[in-house]
Design a protein around this motif. Sequence first.
Motif, short mmCIF file in Angstrom:
data_model
loop_
_atom_site.label_atom_id
_atom_site.label_comp_id
_atom_site.label_asym_id
_atom_site.label_seq_id
_atom_site.Cartn_x
_atom_site.Cartn_y
_atom_site.Cartn_z
N TYR A 131 0.81 -1.22 0.00
CA TYR A 131 0.00 0.00 0.00
C TYR A 131 0.84 1.27 0.00
O TYR A 131 0.41 2.30 0.49
CB TYR A 131 -0.95 0.00 1.20
N ASN A 153 -2.27 -2.39 8.14
CA ASN A 153 -2.41 -1.07 7.55
C ASN A 153 -1.54 -0.04 8.29
O ASN A 153 -0.76 -0.40 9.18
CB ASN A 153 -3.89 -0.64 7.54
N SER A 242 -11.97 6.55 3.62
CA SER A 242 -11.03 6.68 4.74
C SER A 242 -11.32 7.99 5.45
O SER A 242 -10.48 8.89 5.49
CB SER A 242 -9.59 6.65 4.20
N ASP A 255 -9.93 2.58 2.73
CA ASP A 255 -9.76 2.20 1.32
C ASP A 255 -9.89 3.42 0.43
O ASP A 255 -10.93 4.07 0.39
CB ASP A 255 -10.80 1.15 0.93
N THR A 256 -8.82 3.78 -0.25
CA THR A 256 -8.82 4.86 -1.23
C THR A 256 -7.57 4.75 -2.08
O THR A 256 -6.54 4.24 -1.62
CB THR A 256 -8.85 6.25 -0.56
N THR A 259 -3.30 6.99 -1.50
CA THR A 259 -2.63 6.21 -0.45
C THR A 259 -2.08 7.06 0.68
O THR A 259 -1.99 6.60 1.82
CB THR A 259 -1.48 5.38 -1.06
N ARG A 262 -4.73 7.31 3.32
CA ARG A 262 -5.44 6.06 3.64
C ARG A 262 -5.16 5.69 5.10
O ARG A 262 -4.39 4.79 5.42
CB ARG A 262 -5.00 4.94 2.70
#
Length: 370
Positions: A131, A153, A242, A255-256, A259, A262
Motif C-alpha cells: 500500500y 495497515n 477513509s 480504502d482509497t 494512499t 489512507r
Amino acid sequence: MTLSTPSTKLIYPTIAKAANNWHGLIETYRPYLPVSEATPVVTLLEGNTPLIPAQAIAAKIGRGVKVYVKYDGLNPTGSFKDRGMTMAISKAKEDGAKAVICASTGNTSAAAAAYARRAGMKAFVIIPDGYVALGKLAQALLYGAEVIAIDGNFDDALTIVRQLSENYPVTLVNSVNPYRLQGQKTAAFEVVDVLGDAPDWLCIPVGNAGNITAYWMGFCEYHTSGKSSRLPKMMGFQAAGSAPLILGERVANPDTLATAIRIGNPANWQKAIAVKEASAGEFNAVTDEEILAAYRLLAAEEGVFCEPASAASVAGLLKVKDRVPENATVVCVLTGNGLKDPDCAVEHSFNELKQGVPKDLQQIAKVMGF
C-alpha cells in the motif's frame, strides 16, 4: 584541496547560501521555532515552495473568488513532510540519537530516510505491505533506510513504531513527534508572507491530521505577532473510504487510491477537531472519482502535477464551491509531487500513449493530426 580541509569547510556554506538565497526553514523562521544555538541544523534547504494562482479552478467557482495552490511537492524529497523532518531530525541529533523510526504510507518514509542520512543517522521504516506508491518506496530504499513491510495497515504500523521507540534506542519521527508540527507550521508563514495576509479559506487533505493542525498553529502564531489581520476557515477533506473524522469513528479498513491519506485512525484526531471548531471550519469527504477529476484538472488545465491525495483539497473545494464567499481568497494545499505515484498517472490519464508508429515523417504527422 579536499572537502575535508578547514578552508573548504569555511567557504562551502557561504557559497551554498549565496547560490540559493534561501537558508532553509529553521534559519528563515528561527524566532518561531524551538531551536537554539546548540541545535545542529539538518537541512536540505526545504520550504520556500510556490503559491501558484489557479485560474482554471477559480473560473469554476466564479464570483470573484481567487484560488491559489501551495505546491509543497517541490520540497527536496517531493512532499510537505520535509518541513517537519528538518525539525524532527535536527532535534533528534541534538539529543544524541543514532537512529530514527517511522510508520509511513510513503512520504514520511522518504523524508525520514533522506534527513536521517543527511544527519549521519540510521533510519527504520515500517510500511503497510502493498500500500505504498512505487515512487515513495524507491526513495526510501535508495536513501538507505531499512524498510520493513508488515501485514497490516498504517494504523497497525504506527502502533508498532510507537512501541519500538518506547523500548529500543530509536527516536520516533511521525507527526506525534511535536517537532514535526513545529516544522510544518512554516507553510502557513509562507502563505501569509506571499499573500500579505491569511487567506479566507485554507483547503487541505487530511490523513493523520498533523498538517491541518500545523497550519492552524502557524496561522495563529503569525496572527498573534501581528503579521496577519485574520485567521482562515480551515476546510479539511478526507477520502470517502477513509473518513474517520467525518464518520466520527475509527475506520478499521480504510480504502482509497489516495494512499497518502489512507488512514483510519488519525494520530492527531483531537487536535484536528479543535482546529475545525476554533476556525469555524468543516470536514468533508470526497470520493476517489472526485479526487481523480481534480488530479486531472490540476495537470491538464493548471500544469501542476500532484499526487492523488493532494488533489483532495481541490476536489473538496469544488464540491463545496457554492459556499465559498464572494471575492474570497482560497489556498488549496498540494502536499506531494505527482511523480510519487507514476502508476496512478498512467492508469487514470485520459490521454493515450501512441505506440508502434513507423519512423516515417508523413506517418508521424498524420498521427499528430496534420
